[in-house]
Design a protein around this motif. Structure first.
Motif, short mmCIF file in Angstrom:
data_model
loop_
_atom_site.label_atom_id
_atom_site.label_comp_id
_atom_site.label_asym_id
_atom_site.label_seq_id
_atom_site.Cartn_x
_atom_site.Cartn_y
_atom_site.Cartn_z
N TRP A 86 14.82 -9.49 -0.90
CA TRP A 86 14.61 -10.06 0.43
C TRP A 86 13.53 -9.31 1.20
N LEU A 87 13.56 -7.99 1.17
CA LEU A 87 12.60 -7.20 1.93
C LEU A 87 11.18 -7.42 1.42
N ALA A 88 11.02 -7.51 0.11
CA ALA A 88 9.70 -7.76 -0.45
C ALA A 88 9.18 -9.14 -0.08
N ARG A 89 10.07 -10.13 -0.05
CA ARG A 89 9.65 -11.48 0.34
C ARG A 89 9.29 -11.54 1.82
N GLN A 90 10.06 -10.86 2.66
CA GLN A 90 9.77 -10.87 4.08
C GLN A 90 8.44 -10.20 4.38
N SER A 91 8.08 -9.20 3.62
CA SER A 91 6.81 -8.52 3.86
C SER A 91 5.63 -9.38 3.46
N ARG A 92 5.84 -10.41 2.61
CA ARG A 92 4.76 -11.30 2.19
C ARG A 92 4.63 -12.52 3.06
N ILE A 93 5.64 -12.81 3.91
CA ILE A 93 5.58 -14.00 4.75
C ILE A 93 4.44 -13.85 5.75
N LEU A 100 3.17 -18.08 -2.04
CA LEU A 100 4.23 -18.39 -1.11
C LEU A 100 5.54 -17.75 -1.54
N THR A 101 6.33 -17.37 -0.56
CA THR A 101 7.67 -16.87 -0.85
C THR A 101 8.61 -18.04 -1.10
N SER A 102 9.81 -17.75 -1.58
CA SER A 102 10.78 -18.82 -1.85
C SER A 102 11.19 -19.53 -0.58
N GLU A 103 11.27 -18.81 0.56
CA GLU A 103 11.60 -19.46 1.82
C GLU A 103 10.51 -20.43 2.25
N GLU A 104 9.24 -20.04 2.06
CA GLU A 104 8.14 -20.92 2.42
C GLU A 104 8.06 -22.12 1.50
N VAL A 105 8.32 -21.92 0.22
CA VAL A 105 8.33 -23.05 -0.71
C VAL A 105 9.43 -24.04 -0.35
N THR A 106 10.60 -23.53 0.02
CA THR A 106 11.70 -24.42 0.42
C THR A 106 11.34 -25.20 1.67
N ALA A 107 10.74 -24.54 2.66
CA ALA A 107 10.34 -25.22 3.89
C ALA A 107 9.30 -26.30 3.59
N LYS A 108 8.38 -26.00 2.69
CA LYS A 108 7.35 -26.99 2.35
C LYS A 108 7.95 -28.19 1.63
N ARG A 109 8.87 -27.95 0.72
CA ARG A 109 9.49 -29.07 -0.01
C ARG A 109 10.32 -29.94 0.94
N ARG A 110 11.03 -29.31 1.87
CA ARG A 110 11.82 -30.09 2.82
C ARG A 110 10.93 -30.93 3.72
N ALA A 111 9.80 -30.36 4.16
CA ALA A 111 8.87 -31.13 4.99
C ALA A 111 8.28 -32.29 4.22
N GLU A 112 7.93 -32.08 2.96
CA GLU A 112 7.39 -33.17 2.14
C GLU A 112 8.43 -34.24 1.90
N ARG A 113 9.68 -33.84 1.65
CA ARG A 113 10.74 -34.83 1.43
C ARG A 113 10.99 -35.65 2.69
N LYS A 114 10.97 -34.99 3.83
CA LYS A 114 11.18 -35.70 5.10
C LYS A 114 10.03 -36.66 5.38
N ASP A 186 16.20 -2.55 5.39
CA ASP A 186 16.53 -3.65 4.48
C ASP A 186 17.87 -4.23 4.90
N MET A 187 17.89 -5.50 5.29
CA MET A 187 19.12 -6.15 5.74
C MET A 187 19.94 -6.69 4.57
N GLU A 188 19.41 -6.59 3.37
CA GLU A 188 20.10 -7.14 2.20
C GLU A 188 20.90 -6.05 1.50
N HIS A 189 22.02 -6.44 0.90
CA HIS A 189 22.80 -5.52 0.08
C HIS A 189 23.10 -6.18 -1.26
N LEU A 190 23.33 -5.36 -2.25
CA LEU A 190 23.71 -5.83 -3.58
C LEU A 190 25.21 -6.07 -3.60
#
Length: 383
Positions: A86-93, A100-114, A186-190
């Motif tokens: 999570w921390l590595a992805r947030q630093s790339r946003i 693109l990070t996985s969050e950005e890819v998800t947002a893009k796919r949702r916008a395209e689907r809509k 880092d807000m994420e835990h294992l």
């Protein structure tokens, strides 16, 4: 080849316990005379906190999370799909790297689907209005003329705005940079399952588990009782005695027997809920290749009377239907996984003493059998 070599170096250790050769030649010679291995054991001594609400153990220390993931792929990031990144992805946003990070890819796919649904609805409404006008005028519209005007999932193309919705602008890059500077923690835990945590704590002795309400670490007896109590129904947790809590059909024991069996044989065991099964078996780990076997855990009572007195709700105990089996087999055959039915025989409660149920010595009473199910495809299996 370069990427594969890098993965082999990063994930070279199959378990957190590693062995380092002793450099002193005299010590190696003396140990060899007595038949002692000339290697010393390196124990990482990780720490985690037991969480009864989620039936898991949380690893909040970044060092311990990296060790447990890279050395055996234990656990799962609570903010990630698998590896705690999570921390590595947030630093790339917001950065202009083009990746693109996985969050950005998800947002893009949702916008395209809509956008696709809106464009299709407009096209259908326009075609219906044109058909009504043609009917009022007595005209006939050929089907070939109306068909291209309604987009499909195969022919529709996203607009420029939708295509660039996840591409950051210069202002968003600046805001993301400021946000990345603030996200120093880092807000994420294992998150380890109870079976994984007990395997690390008891079998490997490399994990210290702390109680959420006490600063001192839990003993093995406390872990043994707490992990089994966590699977009790909420309305029975305080009314049952320890004798009734410690039963051989506790879901924790059944899942641990499965995990310990395959981990001891060198397999990497991960959750298989994505493919409608209980577990997936990897030869080396999820970063190397896909899982080869999809495992369905089926508990079997040695004494059927124990099932009637059990306070637990255990899945797959009831006989399955052929429709259920065909569905799961078809899902996993489409992703090129071999479906395996793993039968875990639960020993009869009458032949287990209280002392055996109070310690891991009861594990030797369980029996595991596997049955491979393959989908018959007539067109492929003639040869």
């Amino acid at each position: 080849m370069k990427g594969a070599r890098k993965r082999n170096l990063i994930y070279a250790d199959p378990l957190p316990i590693t062995f380092s050769p002793i450099e002193n030649r005299f010590a190696v010679t003396v140990l060899g005379i007595f038949g002692i291995s000339p290697f010393r054991v390196l124990n990482p001594r990780c720490e985690g906190t037991f969480d009864p609400a989620t039936r898991s153990v949380w690893i909040t220390n970044r060092r311990d999370s990296v060790i447990l993931w890279k050395c055996g792929f234990f656990g799962k990031g609570n903010l990630s799909r698998s590896e705690p990144s999570w921390l590595a992805r947030q630093s790339r946003i917001g950065t202009a790297t083009g990746r693109l990070t996985s969050e950005e890819v998800t947002a893009k796919r949702r916008a395209e689907r809509k956008q696709f649904k809106l464009d299709r609805a407009r096209a259908i409404a326009a075609a219906a209005a044109e058909a009504e006008a043609a009917f009022a005028e007595g005209r006939i519209i050929p089907a070939e003329e109306t068909r291209p005007s309604i987009p499909s999932a195969a022919t529709w193309k996203p607009s420029e705005f939708t295509r660039n919705i996840a591409v950051p602008s210069s202002e968003r890059c600046q805001e993301a940079g400021d946000l990345g500077a603030e996200l120093s923690d880092d807000m994420e835990h294992l998150q380890l399952t109870l079976a994984e945590a007990f395997f690390l704590a008891w079998a490997l002795d490399c994990l210290t588990i702390y109680h959420p309400k006490r600063p001192e670490p839990m003993t093995l007896d406390e872990i043994w009782t707490a992990f089994q109590t966590a699977h009790l129904p909420l309305h029975l947790g305080s009314s049952l005695s320890q004798t009734h809590v410690l039963r051989p059909d506790n879901p924790f024991l059944i899942n641990y027997v499965f995990l310990h069996h395959y981990r001891s044989l060198g397999w990497v065991v991960k959750s298989g809920v994505k493919f409608c099964v209980d577990y997936l078996l990897y030869k080396r780990g999820p970063v190397f290749h896909h899982a080869e076997f999809a495992m369905v855990l089926i508990p079997v009572y040695e004494d059927p009377d124990d099932a009637e007195s059990s306070p637990f709700t255990i899945s797959n105990v009831e006989p399955f239907t052929w429709q259920w089996l065909s569905t799961i087999n078809r899902v996993n055959s489409q992703v090129q996984k071999t479906l395996v039915l793993c039968y875990v025989t639960i020993p009869a409660l009458s032949r287990l003493s209280v002392a055996e149920l109070s310690s891991p010595s009861c594990f030797e009473r369980y029996v595991i059998r596997e049955i491979i199910i393959r989908r018959f495809v007539p067109a492929r299996m003639r040869d």
